[in-house]
Write a protein that holds these residues in place. Structure first.
Motif, mmCIF file in Angstrom:
data_model
loop_
_atom_site.group_PDB
_atom_site.id
_atom_site.type_symbol
_atom_site.label_atom_id
_atom_site.label_comp_id
_atom_site.label_asym_id
_atom_site.label_seq_id
_atom_site.Cartn_x
_atom_site.Cartn_y
_atom_site.Cartn_z
ATOM 1 N N LYS A 148 0.832 -1.218 0.000
ATOM 2 C CA LYS A 148 0.000 0.000 0.000
ATOM 3 C C LYS A 148 0.858 1.256 0.000
ATOM 4 O O LYS A 148 0.724 2.126 -0.857
ATOM 5 C CB LYS A 148 -0.907 0.000 1.240
ATOM 6 N N MET A 149 1.756 1.363 0.965
ATOM 7 C CA MET A 149 2.572 2.577 1.095
ATOM 8 C C MET A 149 3.649 2.647 0.019
ATOM 9 O O MET A 149 3.884 3.701 -0.566
ATOM 10 C CB MET A 149 3.224 2.610 2.480
ATOM 11 N N HIS A 195 2.745 -10.655 -7.846
ATOM 12 C CA HIS A 195 2.570 -9.250 -7.494
ATOM 13 C C HIS A 195 3.652 -8.391 -8.172
ATOM 14 O O HIS A 195 3.373 -7.306 -8.691
ATOM 15 C CB HIS A 195 2.599 -9.084 -5.969
ATOM 16 N N ILE A 249 8.437 -2.376 3.923
ATOM 17 C CA ILE A 249 7.913 -3.679 4.343
ATOM 18 C C ILE A 249 7.410 -3.589 5.778
ATOM 19 O O ILE A 249 7.666 -2.598 6.464
ATOM 20 C CB ILE A 249 9.039 -4.746 4.263
ATOM 21 N N GLN A 264 5.819 -11.812 -3.433
ATOM 22 C CA GLN A 264 5.272 -12.782 -4.393
ATOM 23 C C GLN A 264 5.523 -12.375 -5.841
ATOM 24 O O GLN A 264 5.313 -11.210 -6.208
ATOM 25 C CB GLN A 264 3.770 -12.914 -4.162
ATOM 26 N N ASN A 273 15.838 -9.062 -3.320
ATOM 27 C CA ASN A 273 16.179 -7.711 -2.853
ATOM 28 C C ASN A 273 17.661 -7.388 -3.028
ATOM 29 O O ASN A 273 18.026 -6.257 -3.334
ATOM 30 C CB ASN A 273 15.809 -7.550 -1.376
ATOM 31 N N ALA A 324 6.949 1.229 10.887
ATOM 32 C CA ALA A 324 6.556 1.744 12.198
ATOM 33 C C ALA A 324 7.400 1.059 13.275
ATOM 34 O O ALA A 324 7.856 -0.081 13.100
ATOM 35 C CB ALA A 324 5.077 1.458 12.430
HETATM 36 N N1 LIG Z 1 -0.475 1.695 5.991
HETATM 37 C C1 LIG Z 1 -0.218 2.739 6.778
HETATM 38 O O1 LIG Z 1 -1.072 3.529 7.202
HETATM 39 C C2 LIG Z 1 1.210 3.039 7.172
HETATM 40 C C3 LIG Z 1 1.520 4.315 7.667
HETATM 41 C C4 LIG Z 1 2.835 4.581 7.998
HETATM 42 C C5 LIG Z 1 3.802 3.607 7.884
HETATM 43 N N2 LIG Z 1 3.459 2.371 7.435
HETATM 44 C C6 LIG Z 1 4.502 1.352 7.358
HETATM 45 O O2 LIG Z 1 4.669 1.001 6.007
HETATM 46 C C7 LIG Z 1 5.136 -0.337 5.933
HETATM 47 C C8 LIG Z 1 4.328 -1.050 4.859
HETATM 48 O O3 LIG Z 1 2.986 -1.023 5.228
HETATM 49 P P1 LIG Z 1 1.840 -1.300 4.160
HETATM 50 O O4 LIG Z 1 0.581 -0.910 4.830
HETATM 51 O O5 LIG Z 1 2.218 -0.687 2.858
HETATM 52 O O6 LIG Z 1 1.968 -2.900 4.061
HETATM 53 P P2 LIG Z 1 1.541 -3.891 2.865
HETATM 54 O O7 LIG Z 1 0.497 -3.276 2.019
HETATM 55 O O8 LIG Z 1 1.309 -5.219 3.483
HETATM 56 O O9 LIG Z 1 2.879 -3.970 1.976
HETATM 57 C C9 LIG Z 1 3.997 -4.709 2.324
HETATM 58 C C10 LIG Z 1 4.655 -5.159 1.033
HETATM 59 O O10 LIG Z 1 5.880 -5.785 1.380
HETATM 60 C C11 LIG Z 1 6.088 -6.850 0.475
HETATM 61 N N3 LIG Z 1 7.053 -7.783 1.064
HETATM 62 C C12 LIG Z 1 6.897 -8.645 2.088
HETATM 63 N N4 LIG Z 1 8.037 -9.313 2.322
HETATM 64 C C13 LIG Z 1 8.931 -8.853 1.407
HETATM 65 C C14 LIG Z 1 10.295 -9.159 1.122
HETATM 66 N N5 LIG Z 1 10.969 -10.070 1.833
HETATM 67 N N6 LIG Z 1 10.891 -8.513 0.106
HETATM 68 C C15 LIG Z 1 10.240 -7.588 -0.630
HETATM 69 N N7 LIG Z 1 8.944 -7.259 -0.408
HETATM 70 C C16 LIG Z 1 8.310 -7.882 0.597
HETATM 71 C C17 LIG Z 1 4.723 -7.455 0.272
HETATM 72 O O11 LIG Z 1 4.740 -8.166 -0.943
HETATM 73 P P3 LIG Z 1 3.496 -9.081 -1.448
HETATM 74 O O12 LIG Z 1 2.391 -8.128 -1.762
HETATM 75 O O13 LIG Z 1 4.011 -9.753 -2.657
HETATM 76 O O14 LIG Z 1 3.168 -10.003 -0.315
HETATM 77 C C18 LIG Z 1 3.835 -6.202 0.247
HETATM 78 O O15 LIG Z 1 3.668 -5.751 -1.067
HETATM 79 C C19 LIG Z 1 4.991 -0.945 7.328
HETATM 80 O O16 LIG Z 1 6.256 -1.065 7.931
HETATM 81 C C20 LIG Z 1 4.149 0.051 8.077
HETATM 82 O O17 LIG Z 1 4.532 0.138 9.441
HETATM 83 C C21 LIG Z 1 2.194 2.078 7.041
#
Ligand SMILES: NC(=O)c1ccc[n+]([C@@H]2O[C@H](COP(=O)([O-])OP(=O)(O)OC[C@H]3O[C@@H](n4cnc5c(N)ncnc54)[C@H](OP(=O)(O)O)[C@@H]3O)[C@@H](O)[C@H]2O)c1
Length: 271
Positions: free
Chosen positions: A14-15, A43, A73, A40, A59, A100
């Motif tokens: 998402k981010m 994706h 991540i 994946q 990576n 976070a």
């Molecule tokens: N959402 C918020 O409001 C928000 C706000 C501030 C900060 N954050 C921070 O932003 C970060 C991401 O959050 P998100 O909400 O964007 O999470 P998310 O949508 O679950 O995205 C995480 C991504 O990481 C990928 N991933 C997982 N393992 C990986 C690896 N080993 N190598 C490369 N890619 C990998 C996943 O790939 P797949 O899709 O292929 O599984 C997924 O696309 C978190 O640390 C969170 O604390 C989020």
């Protein structure tokens, strides 16, 4: 300054996708200089097709020779991913982490090198360029690094820089989690409108636009919210009765406690 930099986003979720999209839309980075990774393969292919950029599953391969590496991540993945890439990461690269509850010190220590690390806390309205991001530099960061991070996050909203990293927990609890609190307020105001006879769709529009307008009044006039509130509150009028109900329900204390409790939780997770 930026267009020739090579940027790799680890975790185009998402981010990560929001940042990728805005860097492309705002011509911050050339497409050929942008890459992203996901867990994946399917994706990764999807992202590659959608944005016409190179994507990876590996990576280590992706970060080679890049100028900026964005860690987008989940916090629990950070250690594993850093272990994966640390052998090839060099001190001329900048790492920006949006995870976070993950300190710059933790990342620096995992890397075991004097690498520049910036911690960033964005929020989800970044999706529509109305985000609020707070940056905090690690020990090896210089001004040019901060400028690059300001450019990246400035493209999706407002940005502030703080030096005291311990404040990132309250930042997480306030602007990071804040959109969720605000949705509850919008939902509840809508319910009030519906209860008193407004069609739901109209009530929701009135609630959301009223919050947006009031928020802009605070940001654009720079006036204290109490003064802006007083300007709406006619003696013996309608608003004061509504305000009395809010005070009776303890809205101020409730919101203060929400931020305090979420800050404690962020501290707990950070530990
Ligand atoms: N959402 C918020 O409001 C928000 C706000 C501030 C900060 N954050 C921070 O932003 C970060 C991401 O959050 P998100 O909400 O964007 O999470 P998310 O949508 O679950 O995205 C995480 C991504 O990481 C990928 N991933 C997982 N393992 C990986 C690896 N080993 N190598 C490369 N890619 C990998 C996943 O790939 P797949 O899709 O292929 O599984 C997924 O696309 C978190 O640390 C969170 O604390 C989020």
């Amino acid at each position: 300054m930026f267009t020739n930099k090579k940027v790799a986003i680890i975790g185009v979720g998402k981010m990560g996708e929001t940042l990728l999209n805005s860097m492309i839309k705002n011509n911050l980075v050339k497409k050929e200089n942008l890459s992203g990774s996901t867990a994946q393969e399917e994706h990764a292919k999807e992202i590659s097709k959608k944005y016409d950029i190179r994507t990876y599953i590996d990576n280590k391969e992706m970060v080679l020779g890049k100028d900026i590496i964005i860690l987008a991540i989940k916090p629990q993945m950070i250690k594993r991913v850093i272990t994966e890439i640390k052998e090839v990461v060099t001190e001329r690269q900048l790492i920006i982490s949006i995870a976070a509850a993950t300190s710059t010190k933790f990342i620096e220590e995992c890397l075991e090198k004097n690498i520049s690390v910036i911690r960033a806390m964005p929020n989800t309205p970044a999706l529509i360029n109305e985000g609020m991001t707070v940056l905090c530099p690690g020990r090896y960061v210089d001004k040019s690094h901060i400028h690059m991070a300001l450019d990246i996050f400035g493209a999706v909203g407002l940005v502030e820089v703080i030096q005291r990293e311990e404040l990132m927990d309250v930042v997480t609890a306030l602007s990071g989690s804040g959109p969720a609190y605000t949705y509850i307020i919008i939902e509840s105001l809508t319910e009030g409108g519906v209860r008193m006879g407004l069609p739901r769709e109209l009530a929701q529009k009135l609630s959301a636009q009223t919050l947006l307008g009031a928020a802009k009044m605070v940001l654009e006039t720079g006036m204290h919210p109490a003064l802006l509130k007083d300007a709406v509150t006619t003696p013996a009028g309608v608003t004061v009765d509504g305000l009395m109900e809010l005070e009776d329900g303890g809205i101020r204390v409730t919101l203060i406690k929400a931020v305090s409790r979420a800050t404690e939780k962020s501290k707990e997770i950070s530990r």
